[in-house]
Design a protein around this motif. Structure first.
Motif, short mmCIF file in Angstrom:
data_model
loop_
_atom_site.label_atom_id
_atom_site.label_comp_id
_atom_site.label_asym_id
_atom_site.label_seq_id
_atom_site.Cartn_x
_atom_site.Cartn_y
_atom_site.Cartn_z
N ARG A 62 -11.59 -3.23 5.00
CA ARG A 62 -10.46 -3.84 5.16
C ARG A 62 -9.33 -3.02 4.47
O ARG A 62 -8.39 -3.60 4.25
N VAL A 63 -9.65 -1.85 4.33
CA VAL A 63 -8.52 -0.71 3.93
C VAL A 63 -8.17 0.18 4.83
O VAL A 63 -9.09 0.89 5.27
N GLU A 64 -6.98 0.31 5.13
CA GLU A 64 -6.53 1.43 5.96
C GLU A 64 -5.91 2.57 5.40
O GLU A 64 -5.10 2.43 4.66
N VAL A 118 -3.76 5.79 6.04
CA VAL A 118 -2.77 6.12 7.22
C VAL A 118 -1.99 7.38 6.88
O VAL A 118 -1.43 7.25 5.88
N ARG A 132 -3.30 -1.47 3.05
CA ARG A 132 -3.03 -0.32 3.70
C ARG A 132 -2.30 0.64 2.74
O ARG A 132 -1.66 0.25 1.99
N GLN A 179 -0.64 4.47 2.96
CA GLN A 179 0.01 5.35 3.79
C GLN A 179 0.35 6.74 3.08
O GLN A 179 0.91 6.47 1.90
N ASP A 235 1.18 2.06 -1.13
CA ASP A 235 0.07 1.01 -1.18
C ASP A 235 0.56 -0.43 -0.99
O ASP A 235 1.82 -0.46 -1.55
N ASP A 236 0.22 -1.35 -0.22
CA ASP A 236 0.75 -2.64 -0.19
C ASP A 236 -0.11 -3.44 -1.00
O ASP A 236 -0.38 -4.88 -0.86
#
Ligand code: HEM
Length: 413
Positions: free
Chosen positions: A256-258, A260, A298, A300, A316-317
């Motif tokens: 569940r970690v993206e 990018v 997520r 980035q 990061d969020d």
């Protein structure tokens, strides 16, 4: 302030002359600020200190304000206190002290020219008295600036020496702990092999705990060793995007970690130490992944070119930075992680500063955290002559200042 005033013979008459001069000089303030920057820009090593346009904009406003308050006063204790921030700030940006004396000359001359032009109608005596008052106040300003610079420089030096001692201690501890850890790990392995199928469940659980904790301790020891081994950069020409791709390809984003990557096309090449910069990227991205691991999210990683620099941002969020963490993020041994040495970000910032760059942390708009690494294009010579790394206990090198907390270092604390 009394001592400074009396030393140069700055009396109430001088203060009154400067205050009376202020409205006459007002039209010359902005052109003088402009001349100040033009002079700096003509000298590459000085120009490299100016940074991005945002910083230059701030600096222009600060300088115009500085000129106005220099004339208007009051030249009291509050004034002294406010002025001491300038020397400190100049240490933080790594400015060699000669530029303060040189730049003060430019301002002094500009103010004197303005006084001569604007007060010409009042006669030679009025002009001479005002120019003398300008000289005195500029002497006072330079004394305050150099004194506060010296104090901040000494503090940064002390911090660096403490970090060097910490690095030595880290090396000693990690060497002592590494071998016993190896023995525990191999004995656990041997037990598994010996007991094979006959390994009872309860023992298997204990072995698992031993192995898990040995692994954690090993990571902490490795971080300590990384910190202890920090070294001067070995510069080669490289492209930041390549280092980002390489480092990120070795990192595993959890479920569940993206992760990018948004990398700018055709970034200018930089002179950097790829091993050290990859260590910084690894640290920032790993921290960001850890920050979102529990709830998913997520991360980035962005790069872009700015005037005179290349910038890497890691967003990061996750839950973001708590107020205390924000204050102390780059302090050695500060950590909020259950298992962390509190040296990763210290080391990362130290590496950025060794490259004449910066590493900062802020809230990400919309929640989470943002870490920004800024590497200047013109930072090579300065970096090569710059201060020693945390592992070096040498004296301040080159002509530069020790920089903000000259060494910093594992992961988000
Ligand atoms: C003697 C002349 C100088 C004066 C009066 C002066 C004044 C100031 C002032 C008032 C500030 C803001 C301090 C604060 O944060 O409160 C500042 C910051 C700064 N100064 Fe100077 N300065 C001088 C020389 C220089 C020179 C020669 C350079 C570059 C070579 C320089 C580069 C900077 C930079 C980059 C900052 C930080 C700006 C920021 O990030 O906000 N200054 N200076």
């Amino acid at each position: 302030m009394d001592e400074l005033r009396s030393f140069v013979g700055f009396g109430p008459g001088d203060a009154a002359r400067l205050a009376a001069l202020a409205p006459h000089c007002e039209p010359d303030i902005e052109p003088l600020v402009e001349r100040f920057y033009e002079t700096i820009r003509r000298h590459p090593e000085a120009a490299a200190l100016l940074g991005d346009e945002q910083r230059v904009g701030r600096l222009r406003r600060s300088l115009a304000d500085w000129l106005r308050t220099l004339l208007r006063g009051p030249h009291d204790e509050q004034y002294l206190l406010r002025r001491t921030a300038i020397g400190r700030r100049h240490v933080e940006i790594g400015m060699p002290p000669r530029y303060m004396a040189l730049a003060m000359g430019v301002l002094r001359q500009g103010l004197a020219e303005s006084a001569r032009r604007r007060l010409a109608a009042q006669g030679a005596q009025a002009v001479a008295a005002s120019v003398a008052a300008i000289d005195k106040v500029c002497d006072i300003e330079l004394a305050i600036m150099l004194e506060s610079y010296r104090e901040a420089y000494a503090a940064a030096l002390r911090e660096r020496e403490q970090l060097a001692a910490l690095a030595q201690l880290s090396a000693a501890i990690s060497h002592e702990v590494k071998n016993p850890l190896g023995v525990i790990a191999s004995s656990a392995f041997a037990l598994r092999e010996l007991l094979g199928e006959t390994l009872p469940d309860a023992l298997a659980r204990h072995l698992e705990r031993i192995e898990r904790n040995v692994h954690r301790a090993h990571r902490a020891v490795t971080a300590l060793l990384d910190f202890a081994r920090s070294r001067r950069p070995r510069l080669v020409r490289a492209e930041l995007n390549e280092l980002v791709r390489e480092t990120c390809s070795e990192l595993v984003a959890g479920p569940r970690v993206e992760l990018v990557l948004e990398l700018a096309e055709r970034l200018p090449q930089l002179e950097l130490d790829p091993v050290l910069i990859e260590r910084v990227i690894d640290n920032l991205v790993r921290n960001a992944l850890e920050a979102v691991a529990a709830r998913g999210g997520r991360v980035q990683v962005r790069t872009r070119a700015e005037p005179g620099a290349v910038v890497l941002e890691v967003d990061d969020d996750g839950p973001g930075l708590a107020a205390e963490a924000k204050q102390r993020l780059f302090e050695p041994l500060f950590t909020t992680k259950p298992v962390g040495t509190g040296l990763g970000l210290v080391l990362a910032r130290s590496i950025a500063e060794q490259h004449r760059g910066s590493l900062t942390a802020e809230d990400r708009p919309g929640g989470g955290a943002r870490f920004r690494l800024r590497l200047p294009l013109g930072g090579v010579q300065a970096a090569a002559a710059g201060p020693p790394a945390a592992g070096d206990a040498g004296s301040p090198g080159g002509g530069g200042a020790p920089g903000r907390g000259a060494s910093r270092g594992e992961g988000r604390p």
